[in-house]
Motif scaffolding. Structure first.
Motif, PDB file in Angstrom:
ATOM      1  N   ILE A 185      92.228 104.689  71.274  1.00 33.66           N
ATOM      2  CA  ILE A 185      93.345 103.895  71.054  1.00 33.66           C
ATOM      3  C   ILE A 185      93.153 102.569  70.898  1.00 33.66           C
ATOM      4  N   MET A 186      92.149 102.146  71.923  1.00 32.77           N
ATOM      5  CA  MET A 186      91.489 100.968  72.031  1.00 32.77           C
ATOM      6  C   MET A 186      90.968 100.672  70.601  1.00 32.77           C
ATOM      7  N   VAL A 187      89.937 101.529  70.016  1.00 35.02           N
ATOM      8  CA  VAL A 187      89.309 101.396  68.819  1.00 35.02           C
ATOM      9  C   VAL A 187      90.369 101.115  67.584  1.00 35.02           C
ATOM     10  N   PHE A 188      91.423 101.988  67.663  1.00 32.85           N
ATOM     11  CA  PHE A 188      92.449 101.558  66.575  1.00 32.85           C
ATOM     12  C   PHE A 188      93.044 100.303  66.644  1.00 32.85           C
ATOM     13  N   LEU A 189      93.374  99.677  68.001  1.00 33.53           N
ATOM     14  CA  LEU A 189      93.958  98.820  68.113  1.00 33.53           C
ATOM     15  C   LEU A 189      93.193  97.348  67.830  1.00 33.53           C
ATOM     16  N   GLY A 190      91.841  97.617  68.117  1.00 31.76           N
ATOM     17  CA  GLY A 190      90.689  96.987  67.501  1.00 31.76           C
ATOM     18  C   GLY A 190      90.628  96.590  65.892  1.00 31.76           C
ATOM     19  N   ASN A 191      90.822  97.884  65.299  1.00 31.07           N
ATOM     20  CA  ASN A 191      90.832  97.938  63.904  1.00 31.07           C
ATOM     21  C   ASN A 191      91.893  97.233  63.100  1.00 31.07           C
ATOM     22  N   TRP A 192      93.185  97.372  63.883  1.00 31.56           N
ATOM     23  CA  TRP A 192      94.435  96.598  63.563  1.00 31.56           C
ATOM     24  C   TRP A 192      94.113  95.411  63.699  1.00 31.56           C
ATOM     25  N   GLN A 193      93.706  94.972  64.661  1.00 27.59           N
ATOM     26  CA  GLN A 193      93.330  93.284  64.967  1.00 27.59           C
ATOM     27  C   GLN A 193      92.604  92.881  63.938  1.00 27.59           C
ATOM     28  N   LEU A 194      91.446  93.524  63.553  1.00 26.54           N
ATOM     29  CA  LEU A 194      90.457  93.323  62.536  1.00 26.54           C
ATOM     30  C   LEU A 194      91.173  92.915  61.137  1.00 26.54           C
ATOM     31  N   HIS A 195      92.094  93.993  60.749  1.00 24.69           N
ATOM     32  CA  HIS A 195      92.968  93.991  59.575  1.00 24.69           C
ATOM     33  C   HIS A 195      93.856  92.819  59.582  1.00 24.69           C
ATOM     34  N   ARG A 196      94.371  92.549  60.565  1.00 20.50           N
ATOM     35  CA  ARG A 196      95.104  91.021  60.641  1.00 20.50           C
ATOM     36  C   ARG A 196      94.207  89.932  60.434  1.00 20.50           C
ATOM     37  N   TYR A 197      93.025  90.024  61.173  1.00 19.22           N
ATOM     38  CA  TYR A 197      91.904  88.701  60.772  1.00 19.22           C
ATOM     39  C   TYR A 197      92.037  88.756  59.399  1.00 19.22           C
ATOM     40  N   GLN A 232      92.191  84.125  66.330  1.00 21.15           N
ATOM     41  CA  GLN A 232      92.784  84.651  67.487  1.00 21.15           C
ATOM     42  C   GLN A 232      92.602  86.394  67.474  1.00 21.15           C
ATOM     43  N   ASN A 233      92.994  86.833  66.121  1.00 21.11           N
ATOM     44  CA  ASN A 233      93.000  88.285  65.932  1.00 21.11           C
ATOM     45  C   ASN A 233      91.543  88.579  65.939  1.00 21.11           C
ATOM     46  N   GLY A 234      90.851  87.901  65.378  1.00 20.76           N
ATOM     47  CA  GLY A 234      89.219  88.267  65.533  1.00 20.76           C
ATOM     48  C   GLY A 234      88.863  88.570  66.759  1.00 20.76           C
ATOM     49  N   GLY A 235      89.122  87.745  67.588  1.00 19.75           N
ATOM     50  CA  GLY A 235      88.864  87.752  69.275  1.00 19.75           C
ATOM     51  C   GLY A 235      89.404  88.967  69.776  1.00 19.75           C
ATOM     52  N   TYR A 236      90.601  89.407  69.484  1.00 21.08           N
ATOM     53  CA  TYR A 236      91.486  90.540  70.158  1.00 21.08           C
ATOM     54  C   TYR A 236      90.805  91.597  69.667  1.00 21.08           C
ATOM     55  N   ALA A 237      90.153  91.797  68.320  1.00 24.74           N
ATOM     56  CA  ALA A 237      89.652  92.882  67.808  1.00 24.74           C
ATOM     57  C   ALA A 237      88.352  93.227  68.644  1.00 24.74           C
ATOM     58  N   VAL A 238      87.477  92.029  68.885  1.00 23.78           N
ATOM     59  CA  VAL A 238      86.469  92.344  69.703  1.00 23.78           C
ATOM     60  C   VAL A 238      86.432  92.637  71.145  1.00 23.78           C
ATOM     61  N   GLN A 239      87.544  92.279  71.770  1.00 24.78           N
ATOM     62  CA  GLN A 239      88.084  92.557  72.985  1.00 24.78           C
ATOM     63  C   GLN A 239      88.381  94.062  73.149  1.00 24.78           C
ATOM     64  N   TRP A 240      89.070  94.595  72.387  1.00 28.99           N
ATOM     65  CA  TRP A 240      89.557  96.079  72.301  1.00 28.99           C
ATOM     66  C   TRP A 240      88.184  96.929  72.234  1.00 28.99           C
ATOM     67  N   TRP A 241      87.507  96.628  71.359  1.00 28.11           N
ATOM     68  CA  TRP A 241      86.203  97.458  71.089  1.00 28.11           C
ATOM     69  C   TRP A 241      85.477  97.035  72.574  1.00 28.11           C
ATOM     70  N   LEU A 242      85.358  96.263  72.874  1.00 24.62           N
ATOM     71  CA  LEU A 242      84.481  96.176  74.353  1.00 24.62           C
ATOM     72  C   LEU A 242      85.122  97.004  75.271  1.00 24.62           C
ATOM     73  N   PHE A 243      86.367  96.868  75.502  1.00 21.26           N
ATOM     74  CA  PHE A 243      87.335  97.683  76.278  1.00 21.26           C
ATOM     75  C   PHE A 243      87.048  99.304  76.353  1.00 21.26           C
ATOM     76  N   ALA A 244      86.863  99.525  75.096  1.00 27.19           N
ATOM     77  CA  ALA A 244      86.579 101.134  74.515  1.00 27.19           C
ATOM     78  C   ALA A 244      85.247 101.321  75.114  1.00 27.19           C
ATOM     79  N   VAL A 245      84.303 100.360  74.861  1.00 29.61           N
ATOM     80  CA  VAL A 245      82.822 100.738  75.371  1.00 29.61           C
ATOM     81  C   VAL A 245      82.782 100.782  76.883  1.00 29.61           C
ATOM     82  N   MET A 246      83.655  99.833  77.788  1.00 23.97           N
ATOM     83  CA  MET A 246      83.553  99.799  79.000  1.00 23.97           C
ATOM     84  C   MET A 246      84.121 101.197  79.610  1.00 23.97           C
ATOM     85  N   ALA A 247      85.223 101.649  78.936  1.00 17.80           N
ATOM     86  CA  ALA A 247      85.810 102.903  79.576  1.00 17.80           C
ATOM     87  C   ALA A 247      84.836 104.014  79.520  1.00 17.80           C
TER      88      ALA A 247
END
Length: 272
Positions: A23-35, A216-231
């Motif tokens: 889910i976090m990866v998908f959210l990151g990809n969506w934020q990348l699309h918005r970026y 801002q969207n680019g930053g959110y994308a990186v954050q979601w991907w980091l959260f996925a790795v951290m989990a």
């Protein structure tokens, strides 16, 4: 050593961790699309002065009937530089009140441009100050040019949160430039977006275009991907500690044992 990972508790934890990471990866990809979308919009804004204008009909869908606007364009059409030729209709002119430019409050004047085929596009001719410097005093705007005129400007998508319409100062008065709401009050088919002129007539101030906050969207994308790795790392760390015998029960036992040792230590006697 890791057979415990096949127990129901650890299998459930693994499934939950993987599901959360996906889910976090998908959210990151969506934020990348918005970026990417917002970066493309910013590029069109920056390139407007040097990019050749394209016909309006190449960007916006033709409206079918009066009272209903044409299809709203997608974000990929926002701020595209267009050109269109027609005649202004000052009898259905619109004023959008409470608009600020350079810290001053005034009005944007929107005049329908009637095309030869009977359709119309709303043209934002620019900003004028109110007479008394407030948000509602009647503005003094130059009259629309007569005869056939060619307008060059950028496509502006309809604003959200439509506001009520009323008749004031000889114009339709509103707070928001919501094309569907305005189209319902006009007697001709209206395109689904309006055009913000690039070079306003004398007496008007050019309306600045704000850039999209794509970073801002680019930053959110990186954050979601980091959260996925951290989990995933957290799951692996917990599994390793379990394999080494450092279970939660043993940690509790160690704390209890330490407390018992501290309780057994005699305290120093205070002098009388």
């Amino acid at each position: 050593m890791y057979r415990f990972l096949l127990t129901p508790r650890w299998l459930a934890a693994a499934a939950l961790t993987v599901a959360a990471s996906v889910i976090m990866v998908f959210l990151g990809n969506w934020q990348l699309h918005r970026y990417q979308e917002r970066s493309a919009i910013n590029a069109r804004i920056d390139a407007a002065d040097s990019t050749p204008a394209v016909p309006l009909t190449a960007v916006l869908a033709k409206p079918a009937a009066a009272g209903r606007p044409g299809a709203a364009p997608g974000e990929d059409a926002a701020w595209t530089k267009v050109t269109v030729t027609g005649r202004y209709d000052p009898t259905h002119e619109i004023q959008a009140r409470g608009r600020s430019v350079g810290g001053a409050v005034g009005f944007e004047i929107i005049t329908p441009l009637l095309l030869p085929d009977g359709t119309a596009v709303l043209v934002d001719r620019g900003w004028v100050p109110s007479q008394d410097g407030d948000a509602i005093s009647a503005p003094v705007a130059p009259p629309a040019p007569t005869g056939q005129i060619t307008v060059v400007g950028q496509v502006h998508r309809s604003e959200s949160r439509p506001a009520p319409l009323e008749r004031r100062d000889g114009r339709i008065d509103t707070r928001r430039i919501a094309v569907p709401k305005l189209a319902a009050a006009l007697p001709f088919p209206v395109y689904g977006a309006y055009v913000l002129v690039s070079d306003p007539e004398p007496g008007f101030t050019r309306i600045p275009i704000d850039h999209e906050d794509s970073w801002q969207n680019g930053g959110y994308a990186v954050q979601w991907w980091l959260f996925a790795v951290m989990a995933l790392l957290a799951y692996g760390w917990q599994a390793r500690r379990e394999a080494q015998g450092d279970t939660p029960k043993k940690r509790v036992d160690r704390v209890a044992e330490a407390d018992q040792r501290m309780a057994a230590v005699p305290t120093a006697r205070q002098p009388d």
